[in-house]
Write a protein that holds these residues in place. Structure first.
Motif, PDB file in Angstrom:
ATOM      1  N   ALA A 229       0.857  -1.190   0.000  1.00 31.80           N
ATOM      2  CA  ALA A 229       0.000   0.000   0.000  1.00 31.80           C
ATOM      3  C   ALA A 229       0.889   1.235   0.000  1.00 31.80           C
ATOM      4  O   ALA A 229       1.944   1.249   0.644  1.00 31.80           O
ATOM      5  CB  ALA A 229      -0.894  -0.002   1.234  1.00 31.80           C
ATOM      6  N   GLU A 230       0.474   2.234  -0.748  1.00 28.18           N
ATOM      7  CA  GLU A 230       1.162   3.520  -0.711  1.00 28.18           C
ATOM      8  C   GLU A 230       0.336   4.440   0.175  1.00 28.18           C
ATOM      9  O   GLU A 230      -0.866   4.642  -0.074  1.00 28.18           O
ATOM     10  CB  GLU A 230       1.314   4.077  -2.124  1.00 28.18           C
ATOM     11  N   VAL A 231       0.984   4.991   1.196  1.00 31.86           N
ATOM     12  CA  VAL A 231       0.253   5.699   2.257  1.00 31.86           C
ATOM     13  C   VAL A 231       0.846   7.073   2.500  1.00 31.86           C
ATOM     14  O   VAL A 231       2.066   7.243   2.564  1.00 31.86           O
ATOM     15  CB  VAL A 231       0.318   4.896   3.579  1.00 31.86           C
ATOM     16  N   VAL A 232      -0.051   8.061   2.639  1.00 30.48           N
ATOM     17  CA  VAL A 232       0.365   9.395   3.074  1.00 30.48           C
ATOM     18  C   VAL A 232      -0.688   9.883   4.062  1.00 30.48           C
ATOM     19  O   VAL A 232      -1.870   9.543   3.948  1.00 30.48           O
ATOM     20  CB  VAL A 232       0.514  10.367   1.874  1.00 30.48           C
ATOM     21  N   SER A 233      -0.259  10.657   5.053  1.00 31.11           N
ATOM     22  CA  SER A 233      -1.246  11.164   6.013  1.00 31.11           C
ATOM     23  C   SER A 233      -2.062  12.280   5.365  1.00 31.11           C
ATOM     24  O   SER A 233      -1.581  12.986   4.470  1.00 31.11           O
ATOM     25  CB  SER A 233      -0.555  11.697   7.267  1.00 31.11           C
ATOM     26  N   TYR A 234      -3.305  12.416   5.834  1.00 30.94           N
ATOM     27  CA  TYR A 234      -4.182  13.476   5.322  1.00 30.94           C
ATOM     28  C   TYR A 234      -3.510  14.835   5.443  1.00 30.94           C
ATOM     29  O   TYR A 234      -3.505  15.638   4.503  1.00 30.94           O
ATOM     30  CB  TYR A 234      -5.510  13.456   6.097  1.00 30.94           C
ATOM     31  N   GLU A 235      -2.903  15.106   6.614  1.00 37.65           N
ATOM     32  CA  GLU A 235      -2.310  16.428   6.865  1.00 37.65           C
ATOM     33  C   GLU A 235      -1.205  16.740   5.854  1.00 37.65           C
ATOM     34  O   GLU A 235      -1.127  17.855   5.324  1.00 37.65           O
ATOM     35  CB  GLU A 235      -1.735  16.490   8.287  1.00 37.65           C
ATOM     36  N   GLN A 236      -0.357  15.760   5.576  1.00 34.15           N
ATOM     37  CA  GLN A 236       0.746  15.985   4.634  1.00 34.15           C
ATOM     38  C   GLN A 236       0.240  16.178   3.210  1.00 34.15           C
ATOM     39  O   GLN A 236       0.733  17.027   2.474  1.00 34.15           O
ATOM     40  CB  GLN A 236       1.736  14.814   4.692  1.00 34.15           C
ATOM     41  N   LEU A 237      -0.766  15.384   2.838  1.00 31.02           N
ATOM     42  CA  LEU A 237      -1.317  15.507   1.484  1.00 31.02           C
ATOM     43  C   LEU A 237      -1.942  16.874   1.268  1.00 31.02           C
ATOM     44  O   LEU A 237      -1.738  17.523   0.236  1.00 31.02           O
ATOM     45  CB  LEU A 237      -2.351  14.402   1.235  1.00 31.02           C
ATOM     46  N   VAL A 238      -2.678  17.340   2.271  1.00 28.87           N
ATOM     47  CA  VAL A 238      -3.323  18.657   2.167  1.00 28.87           C
ATOM     48  C   VAL A 238      -2.270  19.763   2.128  1.00 28.87           C
ATOM     49  O   VAL A 238      -2.410  20.753   1.402  1.00 28.87           O
ATOM     50  CB  VAL A 238      -4.309  18.864   3.342  1.00 28.87           C
ATOM     51  N   GLU A 239      -1.193  19.565   2.877  1.00 23.94           N
ATOM     52  CA  GLU A 239      -0.136  20.589   2.920  1.00 23.94           C
ATOM     53  C   GLU A 239       0.487  20.814   1.549  1.00 23.94           C
ATOM     54  O   GLU A 239       0.730  21.950   1.147  1.00 23.94           O
ATOM     55  CB  GLU A 239       0.956  20.160   3.913  1.00 23.94           C
ATOM     56  N   VAL A 240       0.723  19.728   0.784  1.00 26.81           N
ATOM     57  CA  VAL A 240       1.376  19.894  -0.533  1.00 26.81           C
ATOM     58  C   VAL A 240       0.381  19.980  -1.690  1.00 26.81           C
ATOM     59  O   VAL A 240       0.719  20.475  -2.763  1.00 26.81           O
ATOM     60  CB  VAL A 240       2.401  18.773  -0.828  1.00 26.81           C
ATOM     61  N   GLY A 241      -0.843  19.475  -1.488  1.00 28.03           N
ATOM     62  CA  GLY A 241      -1.893  19.700  -2.483  1.00 28.03           C
ATOM     63  C   GLY A 241      -2.088  18.620  -3.527  1.00 28.03           C
ATOM     64  O   GLY A 241      -3.013  18.711  -4.330  1.00 28.03           O
ATOM     65  N   SER A 242      -1.230  17.572  -3.551  1.00 27.93           N
ATOM     66  CA  SER A 242      -1.464  16.473  -4.493  1.00 27.93           C
ATOM     67  C   SER A 242      -0.625  15.264  -4.109  1.00 27.93           C
ATOM     68  O   SER A 242       0.407  15.389  -3.440  1.00 27.93           O
ATOM     69  CB  SER A 242      -1.123  16.873  -5.930  1.00 27.93           C
ATOM     70  N   PHE A 243      -1.079  14.096  -4.567  1.00 32.84           N
ATOM     71  CA  PHE A 243      -0.364  12.849  -4.302  1.00 32.84           C
ATOM     72  C   PHE A 243       1.024  12.899  -4.938  1.00 32.84           C
ATOM     73  O   PHE A 243       2.016  12.467  -4.348  1.00 32.84           O
ATOM     74  CB  PHE A 243      -1.174  11.671  -4.875  1.00 32.84           C
ATOM     75  N   ALA A 244       1.069  13.451  -6.165  1.00 31.02           N
ATOM     76  CA  ALA A 244       2.354  13.526  -6.897  1.00 31.02           C
ATOM     77  C   ALA A 244       3.370  14.361  -6.124  1.00 31.02           C
ATOM     78  O   ALA A 244       4.539  13.977  -5.990  1.00 31.02           O
ATOM     79  CB  ALA A 244       2.116  14.117  -8.286  1.00 31.02           C
ATOM     80  N   ALA A 246       3.347  14.992  -2.931  1.00 31.91           N
ATOM     81  CA  ALA A 246       3.685  14.291  -1.691  1.00 31.91           C
ATOM     82  C   ALA A 246       4.751  13.232  -1.974  1.00 31.91           C
ATOM     83  O   ALA A 246       5.660  13.012  -1.171  1.00 31.91           O
ATOM     84  CB  ALA A 246       2.432  13.645  -1.097  1.00 31.91           C
ATOM     85  N   LYS A 247       4.666  12.589  -3.159  1.00 38.01           N
ATOM     86  CA  LYS A 247       5.682  11.598  -3.552  1.00 38.01           C
ATOM     87  C   LYS A 247       7.036  12.270  -3.745  1.00 38.01           C
ATOM     88  O   LYS A 247       8.070  11.757  -3.314  1.00 38.01           O
ATOM     89  CB  LYS A 247       5.256  10.904  -4.854  1.00 38.01           C
ATOM     90  N   GLU A 248       7.022  13.437  -4.397  1.00 39.01           N
ATOM     91  CA  GLU A 248       8.273  14.185  -4.630  1.00 39.01           C
ATOM     92  C   GLU A 248       8.979  14.489  -3.308  1.00 39.01           C
ATOM     93  O   GLU A 248      10.200  14.449  -3.213  1.00 39.01           O
ATOM     94  CB  GLU A 248       7.976  15.511  -5.343  1.00 39.01           C
ATOM     95  N   LYS A 249       8.179  14.801  -2.288  1.00 41.09           N
ATOM     96  CA  LYS A 249       8.752  15.145  -0.980  1.00 41.09           C
ATOM     97  C   LYS A 249       9.143  13.905  -0.167  1.00 41.09           C
ATOM     98  O   LYS A 249       9.687  14.020   0.922  1.00 41.09           O
ATOM     99  CB  LYS A 249       7.748  15.982  -0.179  1.00 41.09           C
ATOM    100  N   GLY A 250       8.817  12.736  -0.710  1.00 45.25           N
ATOM    101  CA  GLY A 250       9.132  11.502   0.019  1.00 45.25           C
ATOM    102  C   GLY A 250       8.175  11.216   1.155  1.00 45.25           C
ATOM    103  O   GLY A 250       8.487  10.456   2.075  1.00 45.25           O
ATOM    104  N   TRP A 251       6.979  11.827   1.104  1.00 48.44           N
ATOM    105  CA  TRP A 251       6.002  11.641   2.172  1.00 48.44           C
ATOM    106  C   TRP A 251       5.075  10.448   1.938  1.00 48.44           C
ATOM    107  O   TRP A 251       4.349  10.044   2.840  1.00 48.44           O
ATOM    108  CB  TRP A 251       5.158  12.912   2.341  1.00 48.44           C
ATOM    109  N   VAL A 252       5.090   9.921   0.707  1.00 51.58           N
ATOM    110  CA  VAL A 252       4.275   8.737   0.424  1.00 51.58           C
ATOM    111  C   VAL A 252       5.112   7.503   0.765  1.00 51.58           C
ATOM    112  O   VAL A 252       6.159   7.278   0.174  1.00 51.58           O
ATOM    113  CB  VAL A 252       3.828   8.698  -1.050  1.00 51.58           C
ATOM    114  N   ARG A 253       4.636   6.725   1.740  1.00 47.77           N
ATOM    115  CA  ARG A 253       5.383   5.568   2.224  1.00 47.77           C
ATOM    116  C   ARG A 253       4.859   4.284   1.583  1.00 47.77           C
ATOM    117  O   ARG A 253       3.656   4.135   1.395  1.00 47.77           O
ATOM    118  CB  ARG A 253       5.245   5.443   3.751  1.00 47.77           C
ATOM    119  N   THR A 254       5.740   3.371   1.268  1.00 48.98           N
ATOM    120  CA  THR A 254       5.330   2.042   0.807  1.00 48.98           C
ATOM    121  C   THR A 254       5.260   1.129   2.015  1.00 48.98           C
ATOM    122  O   THR A 254       6.252   0.962   2.727  1.00 48.98           O
ATOM    123  CB  THR A 254       6.318   1.475  -0.226  1.00 48.98           C
TER     124      THR A 254
END
Length: 271
Positions: A229-244, A246-254
């Motif tokens: 599963a690829e997971v990001v917290s709601y707060e982090q996703l909202v902070e950057v504005g998109s899944f992509a 969040a991935k760039e920032k390394g906030w999406v965890r496998t």
């Protein structure tokens, strides 16, 4: 889907509360046993996070998590021995996962009370004794029906309540959102999200669930064929504005099969 039963003595406001929660029309007449068959309502769980995710993803559909409420006709003393419509009512209660016990704390000379007096602790004792005699042991949330109550009414009994409570005025609709959220907590549920252009959706799983178990809420394949599963917290996703982003920032965890899902996780399941 998990169910919550709304129980209480006759004429304490159960059907009025159910109507307010579900905006469905069920009988709420002023006499015992008017609600003989339980009415079922699917109630959305209010969650501002879902609205925000839908805006970010520009989703075509927004689908909230839901709780199922069952309006069960009034219990009376002796129900466990078949009094009133006891056996039928108790069988409906056995089918739910948790109980909301509606307790009347308002005086109204035009609305009869089954014991001719308003005594919340006595009412609770009667209901709980019947549940105990029927060997029904489920989570209970006490809902204090404050309809028509003036602010200066004595509330000495509140400290003596045998469990968690919430105050609601079903006529004016105050406290309903809090009640839905409290019911959700009573069932030990958390919310996780999926989001994309097609839809943003809130899903329900048990607190402490692993990713494959949570994925079952979406489709059994997500449990049986789970890879990661690829997971990001709601707060982090909202902070950057998109899944992509969040991935760039390394906030999406496998995460793997052992990952325990947290409330507010935004997840993409891979099978």
């Amino acid at each position: 889907m998990l169910k919550i039963g709304i129980v209480g003595l006759p004429n304490v406001g159960k059907s009025t509360l159910f109507n307010a929660l579900t905006k469905q029309s069920v009988p709420a007449d002023n006499y015992p046993f008017c609600t003989i068959d339980p009415s079922v309502g699917i109630v959305p769980v209010p969650d501002d996070r879902l609205t925000k995710l839908s805006e970010i993803s520009k989703s075509k559909k927004t689908i909230p998590a839901v709780v199922e409420f069952v309006d069960i006709a009034g219990l009376v003393k002796g129900a466990s021995e078949g009094a009133g419509l006891g056996n039928k009512f108790l069988s409906h209660i056995r089918e739910v996962d948790a109980i909301i016990e509606v307790v009347r704390i308002f005086e109204d000379k035009d609305m009869i009370h089954v014991h001719d007096k308003v005594d919340p602790l006595f009412d609770i004792e009667v209901i709980n004794m019947e549940l105990e005699l029927a060997s029904i042991k489920k989570p209970i949330l006490y809902v204090l029906n404050t309809s028509l109550v003036a602010e200066n009414v004595k509330r000495d009994f509140i400290s003596k309540l045998p469990g968690p409570y919430i105050e609601v005025d079903p006529i004016f609709g105050t406290g309903l959102d809090n009640l839905i959220k409290a019911s959700y907590d009573l069932l030990n549920l958390i919310t996780f999200f999926t989001t994309g252009e097609d839809e943003s959706r809130a899903w329900t799983t048990l607190r402490g669930a692993t990713a494959p178990f949570a994925g079952k809420s979406i489709h059994t394949d997500f449990q049986q064929k789970f890879i990661r599963a690829e997971v990001v917290s709601y707060e982090q996703l909202v902070e950057v504005g998109s899944f992509a982003k969040a991935k760039e920032k390394g906030w999406v965890r496998t995460e793997g099969k052992e990952y325990v899902v947290h409330d507010g996780d935004v997840i993409e399941f891979l099978i």
